[in-house]
Write an enzyme that holds these catalytic residues in place. Structure first.
Site, mmCIF file in Angstrom:
data_model
loop_
_atom_site.group_PDB
_atom_site.id
_atom_site.type_symbol
_atom_site.label_atom_id
_atom_site.label_comp_id
_atom_site.label_asym_id
_atom_site.label_seq_id
_atom_site.Cartn_x
_atom_site.Cartn_y
_atom_site.Cartn_z
ATOM 1 C CB SER A 134 -17.381 4.233 1.873
ATOM 2 O OG SER A 134 -18.626 4.315 2.499
ATOM 3 C CB SER A 135 -11.426 4.900 3.253
ATOM 4 O OG SER A 135 -11.527 4.480 4.613
ATOM 5 C CG ASP A 194 -20.463 2.052 2.980
ATOM 6 O OD1 ASP A 194 -21.374 2.893 2.911
ATOM 7 O OD2 ASP A 194 -19.885 1.766 4.039
ATOM 8 N N GLY A 200 -11.270 6.897 8.002
ATOM 9 C CA GLY A 200 -11.978 7.235 9.232
ATOM 10 C C GLY A 200 -12.891 8.428 9.123
ATOM 11 C CE1 TYR A 233 -22.890 0.523 10.224
ATOM 12 C CE2 TYR A 233 -22.857 -1.861 10.505
ATOM 13 C CZ TYR A 233 -23.167 -0.743 9.746
ATOM 14 O OH TYR A 233 -23.776 -0.903 8.530
ATOM 15 C CB SER A 278 -0.908 0.013 1.229
ATOM 16 O OG SER A 278 -1.546 1.279 1.382
ATOM 17 C CD GLU A 307 -16.133 -2.760 4.754
ATOM 18 O OE1 GLU A 307 -16.059 -1.755 5.486
ATOM 19 O OE2 GLU A 307 -16.398 -2.700 3.541
#
Length: 373
Positions: free
Chosen positions: A110-111, A156, A106, A217, A49, A144
């Site tokens: 919706s990263s 998302d 954050g 959540y 990354s 996810e």
């Protein structure tokens, strides 16, 4: 290697309705995650990354499921996509993945979904081109939910894959996930030309990050399921305001009231935009959504409330928190001529309160995931 990009999203309205079989209205952001990918023959996934310079994650494809707890948290999102492909019978002998994200982490934009979707569309083209868009959405969400451990709905991922430039995506989640495939009315592209109306959408990233993996959540989702069970309905999408007094538990009643009224607000916004009404008229519904998220669903935070109040005081037509809540960003609908002034007022309110100024930027409806030319 070839590259694919998947955007983040901002939800115009329809928060915490997706996992209740309801309605959502997101747009894709002109900010995304790029995944460069290429097949290999060594039986391994090699992941890097740009946001983690010098960090290289290498795991044998066959050992991925067993190595979940040994890889960094950020890597579980793209690696989870590989797990889902192989679990569903799409063999991957080996692959090299290089990711680079421009969606603020954050910020409630919706990263993580953009990351999963970028990897998913890349792997689809390389290893399983027959997959439908719905299958791509389901794989990205499963990655996810499972490997990364975040129990999101599919808002998302659907936005990142299905949105088109210049439009908001009206998604009927139940119709989209019908067992025999999406129903005809499941997806509708709603024209959303703000510039033509002299309007703009501004997003204020408060700098107070949220973490959907921290349990709050999942707790809200469980509360919604509990409320639906008490009411004897399949999901809160099937409940009405007349049903709410049957919920003796005041907490469950508040949670259900948000979902029921939020679904109604989504439908009202869509009706106004479909009819060609002045988009300014949706502003009050956006603000009502924020109040519901703050008071009934209790997912706001002081920084989010401050940003909403500042935007409204500066003349925004409507404003609300976006994303799962508990931190992140606020969306405001403003006159295009006033976007800089509203942004400055929000920043000043934060500084006056002794907080760091938020990052404020203007967004327009962008295209969904695609190969980078």
């Amino acid at each position: 290697m070839d590259s694919w990009i998947a955007p983040g999203r901002v939800n115009i309205i329809g928060e915490h309705t997706d996992y209740n079989d309801g309605f959502v209205l997101p747009i894709a952001l002109p900010l995304g995650v790029v995944c460069a990918a290429g097949p290999t023959a060594d039986g391994r996934v090699r992941l890097t990354s740009a946001q983690r310079p010098g960090e290289v994650v290498v795991v044998a494809v066959r050992e991925l499921a067993a190595q979940r707890d040994r890889v960094p948290g950020w890597a579980r999102y793209p690696l989870g996509v590989v797990v889902e492909f192989t679990r569903r019978g799409h063999p991957i002998e080996g692959v090299r993945l290089e990711v680079d994200g421009a969606v603020p982490i954050g910020a409630g934009l919706s990263s993580s979904a953009a990351l999963c979707c970028a990897v998913t569309v890349a792997l689809r083209e390389l290893f399983a081109p027959e997959l439908t868009d719905r299958a791509v959405v389901e794989i990205a969400r499963a990655a996810e939910n499972g490997f990364a451990g975040v129990p999101t709905g599919l808002l998302d991922q659907s936005a990142s894959i299905l949105c088109t430039a210049g439009h908001a995506l009206f998604l009927d989640v139940r119709a989209f996930t019908a067992p025999d495939g999406p129903e005809p009315a499941a997806v509708e592209q709603i024209p959303f030309d703000l510039a033509a109306a002299g309007l703009a959408l501004i997003v204020a990233d408060t700098g107070h990050p949220h973490d959907l993996a921290d349990g709050a959540y999942a707790e809200r989702r469980a509360q919604c399921e509990a409320a639906a069970a008490v009411l004897g309905v399949r999901a809160l999408r099937d409940a009405t305001e007349a049903d709410l007094p049957r919920l003796a538990d005041p907490l469950l009643r508040r949670r259900a009231r948000h979902v029921v009224t939020e679904n109604a607000r989504v439908l009202a916004v869509v009706d106004r935009l479909r009819s060609g009404a002045d988009p300014r008229t949706i502003g009050g519904l956006l603000t009502a959504s924020h109040r519901s998220l703050r008071d009934d669903f209790e997912v706001s935070a002081p920084a989010l409330d401050l940003a909403v109040d500042a935007a409204l005081a500066a003349g925004a037509h409507g404003a609300r928190l976006v994303g799962g809540g508990f931190g992140g960003s606020v969306l405001a609908l403003v006159d295009r001529a006033d976007d800089d002034r509203v942004a400055a007022r929000i920043e000043q309110r934060f500084l006056t309160a002794g907080l760091s100024a938020p990052r404020v930027f203007t967004v327009e409806p962008a295209a969904g995931a695609h190969r980078v030319a």
